[in-house]
Scaffold this active site. Structure first.
Site, mmCIF file in Angstrom:
data_model
loop_
_atom_site.group_PDB
_atom_site.id
_atom_site.type_symbol
_atom_site.label_atom_id
_atom_site.label_comp_id
_atom_site.label_asym_id
_atom_site.label_seq_id
_atom_site.Cartn_x
_atom_site.Cartn_y
_atom_site.Cartn_z
ATOM 1 N N GLU A 162 0.824 -1.198 0.000
ATOM 2 C CA GLU A 162 0.000 0.000 0.000
ATOM 3 C C GLU A 162 0.860 1.250 0.000
ATOM 4 O O GLU A 162 2.015 1.242 0.400
ATOM 5 C CB GLU A 162 -0.936 0.019 1.206
ATOM 6 C CG GLU A 162 -0.349 -0.499 2.511
ATOM 7 C CD GLU A 162 0.844 0.238 3.011
ATOM 8 O OE1 GLU A 162 0.833 1.497 2.981
ATOM 9 O OE2 GLU A 162 1.810 -0.410 3.452
ATOM 10 N N GLU A 305 4.487 -0.770 1.183
ATOM 11 C CA GLU A 305 4.647 -1.015 -0.255
ATOM 12 C C GLU A 305 4.727 -2.492 -0.613
ATOM 13 O O GLU A 305 4.932 -2.842 -1.765
ATOM 14 C CB GLU A 305 5.903 -0.326 -0.813
ATOM 15 C CG GLU A 305 5.973 1.168 -0.611
ATOM 16 C CD GLU A 305 7.275 1.775 -1.137
ATOM 17 O OE1 GLU A 305 8.067 1.062 -1.805
ATOM 18 O OE2 GLU A 305 7.505 2.964 -0.872
#
Length: 339
Positions: A162, A305
């Site tokens: 994310e 991420e």
């Protein structure tokens, strides 16, 4: 076609989740017992191989396609000063992903993962969870389906990440709503908050819990009220993976929090997940305990991420290589008691 046509379809999918193939698990364990090594001598690598066999329904699972998806979204609660960075950074980092310049680009390439990035209405932040729902039902369904639709049918191992400034705040709220405890128990420094910033985060989470507690009656409502678009998308992707028996490498605190409402209602939800790592975000270890997962790594990472999951992919590859490529005692003409 949308996988989740409405809230009921999402909840029905949770209630009908498939499990692993028990025959494949038994066959993989039998193979492990015949490999030229003392039983259990490869530790968790043996467990990983058997886990993968169960979800692939194959005695010798393969790992030809590892898929990584990063979802991005913006949060209204950021206006409360709960992040060390401005919301503009979300779009700037999405551009960095597209240009190949982020950590996840390098780490996905290093582990051989197919990486894609899905940005979700960055110009339209979610509602401020401290005083209103993050999303309406239409927006939440759209995010769940964006996650589900990103998962390729041929994927053999999935990890999701994310990007969303302030998203440790809704993640903390989701974890607290799912598993209890005080807001302060779930709120850390995120991307580098000072003490005053952490206090603002705790206050925001406390307000969100007070505002929404009575209405968070199922996983959908909890995600809708306390989550974010990228958070709901991660949950949708991991549920879609479960429906297709695709195993998941679970990343850090926010990825784990995205499935907290699902796991609270359906305690076996995380059965198709391996916890890639325990992040430096203080509450992540506690969250993994609630999910029933033991992390493979603990490297002090806190980037998000999907970066921690990417680092763990080579461990899965190593487990499958040993499981599939080692000789059995019979093949090597080694006496079974002598290895």
């Amino acid at each position: 076609m949308m996988l989740f046509e409405n809230r009921a379809a999402f909840l029905d999918a949770l209630a009908a989740m498939p499990g692993p193939d028990t025959g494949a698990i038994a066959a993989a364990r039998a193979r492990q017992a015949q490999l030229t090594k003392p039983t259990g001598s490869l530790g968790r690598l043996e467990e990983i191989a058997v886990f993968m066999a169960g979800w692939h329904a194959a005695e010798r699972p393969r790992l030809d396609l590892v898929q990584a998806v990063v979802f991005a979204g913006n949060h209204g609660v950021a206006a409360r000063g709960v992040s060390a960075f401005p919301v503009e950074v979300t779009a700037q980092m999405v551009a960095n992903f597209a240009g190949g310049g982020a950590a996840i680009n390098a780490l996905a390439a290093a582990c051989g993962a197919d990486l894609s990035v899905v940005a979700l209405d960055l110009d339209r932040p979610t509602g401020d969870i401290a005083c209103e729902p993050a999303m309406n039902e239409v927006d939440c369904l759209a995010a769940l389906n964006a996650g589900a639709e990103a998962v390729k049918e041929e994927t053999q191992l999935l990890f999701v990440g994310e990007m969303g400034i302030a998203n440790t705040t809704p993640a903390a709220a989701l974890a607290a709503m799912a598993f209890g405890g005080e807001a302060a128990d779930w709120c850390g420094r995120g991307t580098g908050l000072d003490t005053a910033g952490v206090a603002r985060k705790v206050a925001a989470v406390e307000a969100a819990l007070a505002r929404h507690a009575g209405a968070c009656t199922d996983p959908f409502e909890t995600l809708r009220r306390l989550g974010g678009r990228e958070i709901a998308a991660m949950a949708g992707a991991m549920l879609a993976a479960r429906m297709r028996r695709i195993p998941v490498l679970l990343d850090g605190f926010i990825a784990s929090a995205s499935i907290a409402p699902l796991a609270a209602a359906f305690p076996d939800f995380a059965d198709h997940c391996l916890a890639a790592h325990r992040s430096a975000e203080a509450a992540h270890g506690r969250l993994l305990e609630h999910l029933g997962l033991e992390p493979l790594l603990a490297l002090g990472m806190r980037l998000g991420e999907g970066s921690g999951a990417a680092v763990a992919v080579p461990l899965v590859r190593a487990a499958l290589a040993a499981h599939s490529e080692m000789a059995t005692f019979a093949e090597a003409e080694v006496a079974a008691g002598s290895a």
